[in-house]
Design an enzyme around this catalytic site. Structure first.
Site, PDB file in Angstrom:
ATOM      1  N   LYS A 148      35.858  33.763  33.839  1.00 35.29           N
ATOM      2  CA  LYS A 148      35.041  35.032  34.171  1.00 35.29           C
ATOM      3  C   LYS A 148      33.818  34.816  34.843  1.00 35.29           C
ATOM      4  O   LYS A 148      33.162  33.714  34.686  1.00 35.29           O
ATOM      5  CB  LYS A 148      35.060  35.718  32.805  1.00 35.29           C
ATOM      6  CG  LYS A 148      34.553  37.323  32.839  1.00 35.29           C
ATOM      7  CD  LYS A 148      34.606  37.418  31.302  1.00 35.29           C
ATOM      8  CE  LYS A 148      33.589  38.904  31.131  1.00 35.29           C
ATOM      9  NZ  LYS A 148      33.183  39.375  30.000  1.00 35.29           N
TER      10      LYS A 148
ATOM     11  N   LYS B 173      30.467  31.243  20.605  1.00 34.10           N
ATOM     12  CA  LYS B 173      28.826  31.196  20.734  1.00 34.10           C
ATOM     13  C   LYS B 173      28.260  30.075  19.699  1.00 34.10           C
ATOM     14  O   LYS B 173      27.344  29.530  20.047  1.00 34.10           O
ATOM     15  CB  LYS B 173      28.286  32.444  20.632  1.00 34.10           C
ATOM     16  CG  LYS B 173      28.636  33.251  22.098  1.00 34.10           C
ATOM     17  CD  LYS B 173      27.547  34.426  22.041  1.00 34.10           C
ATOM     18  CE  LYS B 173      27.756  35.093  23.397  1.00 34.10           C
ATOM     19  NZ  LYS B 173      26.672  36.125  23.702  1.00 34.10           N
TER      20      LYS B 173
ATOM     21  N   LYS C 296      26.944  35.700  34.570  1.00 34.52           N
ATOM     22  CA  LYS C 296      25.532  35.738  34.908  1.00 34.52           C
ATOM     23  C   LYS C 296      24.761  34.460  34.482  1.00 34.52           C
ATOM     24  O   LYS C 296      23.763  34.017  34.926  1.00 34.52           O
ATOM     25  CB  LYS C 296      24.608  37.035  34.558  1.00 34.52           C
ATOM     26  CG  LYS C 296      24.986  37.446  33.063  1.00 34.52           C
ATOM     27  CD  LYS C 296      24.358  38.657  32.784  1.00 34.52           C
ATOM     28  CE  LYS C 296      25.036  39.343  31.656  1.00 34.52           C
ATOM     29  NZ  LYS C 296      24.756  40.996  31.584  1.00 34.52           N
TER      30      LYS C 296
END
Ligand code: TRP
Length: 337
Positions: A200, A117, A203
């Site tokens: 994956k 990240k 969202k």
């Protein structure tokens, strides 16, 4: 070793809408734990974790309430389980500070989620993103939780939680925090993108067609499954043959999870069938399963005051556990109270 009350804790970030991935990979597992009744169950919207990366305040508020509606609509009962929003139980953040002083910089720097990240520009990442796993350890240990159902990607954070508990216990010469066990979901319930079966379902994917949102209506769900990426071959008779066909495997996994059967049973029934037909069956099944959830979510979202009441009550019940544990922690550490 003291005997710890068996408690399950898990959390989901309110950083976007809820997807089929959250539902099959996490929430249905939580509902199973609740139904089993062997452990106290605590489920959390982790809004403090969400702000480790930028969030629009109005969207964060809406997503937190939507996540709560998703939990409720999927069968989490706020009386049988404790259902909370993280920032409403201040002991999470308070214990996280103590853990910031227990965890070592080197441990945090080795976390793969931090490395992914923060990317190439770690200097510009927030300090909160770096400390994220210490807050997660606090979420878990402020309840002395013994079991944490999570995805494979969170396993390293649970190991760090154990390291923090062990170092705290060792440094202060106590046996206060338990060694939490991760309960890792199987690969079969890992829901992948409908456009790329090797990634994956997320969202935050910019392509909405890559995911099923729990708020999608029946037509949208059907259309997304019809357009899902596959290959021209028919369905095989056994699961091994899907290893090289990740897109198809993902659809079969979703079908199996939604119908509560295993993949082999599904393939025995569908072997040789064309994917066009299978996608239609999958769309019908998904609509039948998810439409009642999205209807109930919409009803709940129409009454945010009711959601807020449920969360306030959850926080009150949570604090009956967290306040004494935090107080004891402060005492162990040497804070004047
Ligand atoms: N880090 C988890 C995730 O992104 C969310 C989370 C925060 C969590 N605190 C937790 C999960 C405590 C389990 C237990 O999925």
């Amino acid at each position: 070793m003291p005997l710890f009350t068996p408690r399950v804790f898990s959390g989901i970030q309110p950083s976007g809408g809820l997807t089929l991935g959250n539902y099959l990979g996490a929430i249905t597992k939580f509902v199973d734990w609740q139904a089993k009744g062997t452990h106290a169950t605590i489920f959390c919207m982790v809004d403090l974790h969400a702000i480790t990366v930028p969030q629009d305040p109005a969207a964060l508020r809406r997503n937190t309430r939507e996540l709560c509606a998703g939990f409720l609509a999927s069968g989490i009962d706020p009386e049988r389980s404790i259902l909370i929003n993280q920032s409403q139980v201040p002991e999470h953040a308070q214990l996280a500070w103590i853990f910031n002083c227990v965890a070592r910089m080197g441990w945090m720097g080795r976390m793969t989620q931090w490395k992914d990240k923060s990317g190439k520009n770690a200097e510009a990442a927030s300090l909160g993103l770096f400390a994220y796993p210490a807050l997660m350890a606090a979420d878990i240990l402020v309840y002395h939780a013994t079991h944490v159902p999570v995805g494979e990607d969170q396993k390293q954070h649970i190991e760090l939680t154990r390291d923090i508990a062990a170092k705290f216990n060792h440094d202060y010469g106590v046996d206060f925090f338990p060694m939490t066990e991760p309960v890792i979901e199987g690969a079969a319930t890992r829901v992948m993108s409908l456009r790329d079966g090797t990634r994956k379902m997320s969202k935050s994917d910019p392509v909405d067609g890559s995911r099923i949102n729990l708020t999608d209506d029946a037509d949208t769900i059907a259309k997304k499954f019809r357009k899902a990426k596959t290959d021209p071959d028919p369905l095989p008779g056994e699961a091994g043959a899907l290893e090289t066909r990740p897109d198809v495997r993902n659809l079969v996994n979703i079908y199996a999870a939604l119908s509560g059967r295993d993949v082999d049973a599904v393939l025995r029934e569908k072997a040789g069938g064309q994917l066009g037909h299978f996608k239609q069956d999958l769309a019908d099944l998904a609509v039948a399963k998810l439409a009642p959830i999205s209807t109930e979510m919409a009803r709940l979202m129409d009454d945010p005051a009711e959601i807020d009441r449920i969360l306030a009550r959850g926080a009150e019940r949570a604090r009956a556990i967290t306040v004494p544990i935090l107080e004891k922690t402060y005492e162990i550490v040497g804070m004047v109270r």
